[in-house]
Design an enzyme around this catalytic site. Structure first.
Site, short mmCIF file in Angstrom:
data_model
loop_
_atom_site.label_atom_id
_atom_site.label_comp_id
_atom_site.label_asym_id
_atom_site.label_seq_id
_atom_site.Cartn_x
_atom_site.Cartn_y
_atom_site.Cartn_z
N ASP A 1 -21.96 -4.72 29.11
CA ASP A 1 -22.09 -3.31 28.48
C ASP A 1 -21.76 -3.07 27.47
O ASP A 1 -22.29 -1.88 26.81
CB ASP A 1 -22.02 -2.04 29.75
CG ASP A 1 -20.08 -1.85 30.17
OD1 ASP A 1 -19.78 -3.15 30.11
OD2 ASP A 1 -20.02 -0.64 30.48
N HIS A 2 -21.14 -3.33 26.96
CA HIS A 2 -20.48 -2.79 25.29
C HIS A 2 -20.81 -3.97 24.63
O HIS A 2 -20.79 -3.63 23.24
CB HIS A 2 -19.40 -2.78 25.34
CG HIS A 2 -18.54 -2.08 26.60
ND1 HIS A 2 -18.28 -0.63 25.84
CD2 HIS A 2 -17.83 -1.85 27.56
CE1 HIS A 2 -17.76 -0.13 26.77
NE2 HIS A 2 -17.51 -0.49 27.91
N HIS B 1 -16.73 -6.50 27.95
CA HIS B 1 -17.56 -6.51 28.54
C HIS B 1 -19.50 -6.61 28.27
O HIS B 1 -19.53 -5.73 26.79
CB HIS B 1 -17.44 -5.69 29.29
CG HIS B 1 -16.26 -5.94 30.35
ND1 HIS B 1 -15.39 -5.05 31.17
CD2 HIS B 1 -15.36 -6.93 30.85
CE1 HIS B 1 -14.65 -5.67 31.76
NE2 HIS B 1 -14.21 -6.98 32.16
N HIS C 1 -7.44 -1.86 30.17
CA HIS C 1 -8.45 -1.94 31.15
C HIS C 1 -7.92 -3.17 31.40
O HIS C 1 -7.17 -4.39 31.44
CB HIS C 1 -9.37 -2.46 29.99
CG HIS C 1 -10.87 -2.29 30.71
ND1 HIS C 1 -11.08 -0.97 31.84
CD2 HIS C 1 -12.22 -2.74 30.45
CE1 HIS C 1 -12.14 -2.32 32.54
NE2 HIS C 1 -12.83 -3.22 31.30
N HIS D 1 -14.30 -3.90 24.15
CA HIS D 1 -14.37 -5.95 24.27
C HIS D 1 -15.19 -5.97 24.65
O HIS D 1 -16.45 -5.57 24.15
CB HIS D 1 -13.01 -4.92 25.41
CG HIS D 1 -14.25 -4.04 26.68
ND1 HIS D 1 -14.34 -2.57 26.37
CD2 HIS D 1 -14.33 -4.04 27.90
CE1 HIS D 1 -15.03 -2.29 27.14
NE2 HIS D 1 -15.29 -3.10 28.18
N ASP E 1 -12.76 2.43 28.84
CA ASP E 1 -12.78 1.92 29.36
C ASP E 1 -11.14 0.91 29.95
O ASP E 1 -11.17 0.04 29.06
CB ASP E 1 -13.12 0.18 29.25
CG ASP E 1 -14.67 0.09 29.53
OD1 ASP E 1 -15.33 0.97 29.38
OD2 ASP E 1 -15.82 -0.89 30.04
N HIS F 1 -19.22 7.21 29.28
CA HIS F 1 -19.49 6.43 29.67
C HIS F 1 -19.36 6.53 31.42
O HIS F 1 -18.76 6.49 31.94
CB HIS F 1 -17.66 5.22 29.26
CG HIS F 1 -18.16 3.98 29.59
ND1 HIS F 1 -17.94 3.61 31.61
CD2 HIS F 1 -18.55 3.00 28.96
CE1 HIS F 1 -17.80 2.12 31.39
NE2 HIS F 1 -17.91 2.08 30.09
#
Length: 303
Positions: free
Chosen positions: A65-66, A63, A138, A61, A206, A265
């Site tokens: 942090d990814h 976000h 998520h 996805h 997530d 994670h």
């Protein structure tokens, strides 16, 4: 043979001792990266692996942090004189998101091929790896990935001889090719035994637990799953933000009958993941607290 490296195990923000969640897979000369958070390049350097041969990058996805490590990764690839196309796989909006990030990496010497996931699940094949994507739960569109190496059955010499198939066709039939000759049509199933067990890795992060995760992780040799929180009292927080606890991940692994579970994670507040593992292993004995750089070489059962 499938090399798996959990490059980073952190969620939300990188820490001095923990990079953001990312996984790299190497198979038959090609490399595939799942997620590319801030610090992924450094994690690769620490591992001693190079970004130059990365052929595919998959995103769960969008976000930060990814995906926030992508511009730097692309620039590094370009500086390494890469010219081969790079395939990107991710939820809808992939090209828009990547092109927005490329404002700071506008000129690259290689083409990017975008493959968007448009439904609840989709299947791709890259470099001999079958990539199954499936929607998870998520607070933004997010997907899990199952990466499989399928194996055909063994060549049955007696069948080929009994059917009078010339030796010059054997190798092509073993590779799955159908051959038309003046004597007739020869298909691989005529000379191959039953398919053999291959290799399968499932990567999920997530999300809340879902039956879809169990279905797609079924029988995986390795199940890499988010465990945002190890503290049992944080289960309500996990529900609120659509994440999982260690114990929920372990229950998914047990239901899916996977061989091994690696947790990843982690919340930035989680310092010593191993402290919670005795209770996790009561649920699923083959559970490990993932850590940056954790690596395994998966081989076929009959190797």
């Amino acid at each position: 043979m499938l090399d798996i490296c959990l490059l980073g195990t952190g969620g939300m923000m990188p820490l001095p001792y923990r990079w953001l969640t990312s996984m790299m897979v190497r198979y038959n000369g090609m490399s595939l990266l799942v997620d590319c958070g801030e610090g992924t390049q450094i994690a690769l350097k620490e591992k001693g692996w190079s970004p130059k041969p990365i052929d595919v990058i998959c995103f769960t996805h969008y976000h930060a942090d990814h995906i926030s490590g992508l511009p730097g990764m692309l620039l590094t690839m370009g500086n390494a004189e890469r010219t081969a196309p790079l395939t990107l796989i991710g939820p809808r909006g992939l090209a828009r998101v990547v092109n927005s990030l490329r404002v700071i990496a506008p000129e690259l010497p290689f083409e990017m091929i975008y493959k968007e996931i448009n439904g609840p699940q989709e299947c791709f094949t890259e470099g001999g790896i079958r990539i199954e994507t499936f929607r998870v739960n998520h607070n933004v569109p997010c997907y899990g990935y199952s990466l499989s190496i399928d194996r055909i059955g063994k060549f049955q010499l007696e069948k080929a001889l009994a059917l009078g198939i010339e030796k010059r066709y054997w190798n092509r039939l073993q590779k799955g090719e159908t051959i038309e000759t003046s004597e007739g049509v020869f298909t691989p199933d005529m000379v191959l035994g039953a398919p053999r067990k291959g290799l399968k890795v499932t990567y999920v992060t997530d999300t809340r637990p879902t039956e879809g995760i169990v279905e797609h992780a079924k029988g995986s040799d390795l199940f890499i799953c988010e465990g945002m929180y190890g503290e049992p009292e944080k289960k309500e927080k996990a529900k609120e933000y659509k994440h999982m606890t260690f114990y929920e991940a372990a229950k998914l692994a047990r239901k899916a009958q996977v061989k091994e579970l690696w947790l990843t994670h982690y919340s930035p507040s989680l310092v010593r993941a191993e402290d919670f593992m005795p209770e996790v292993r009561r649920i699923f004995p083959a559970a490990c607290a993932g850590k940056d750089g954790k690596t395994v070489e998966l081989t076929y059962e009959d190797a």
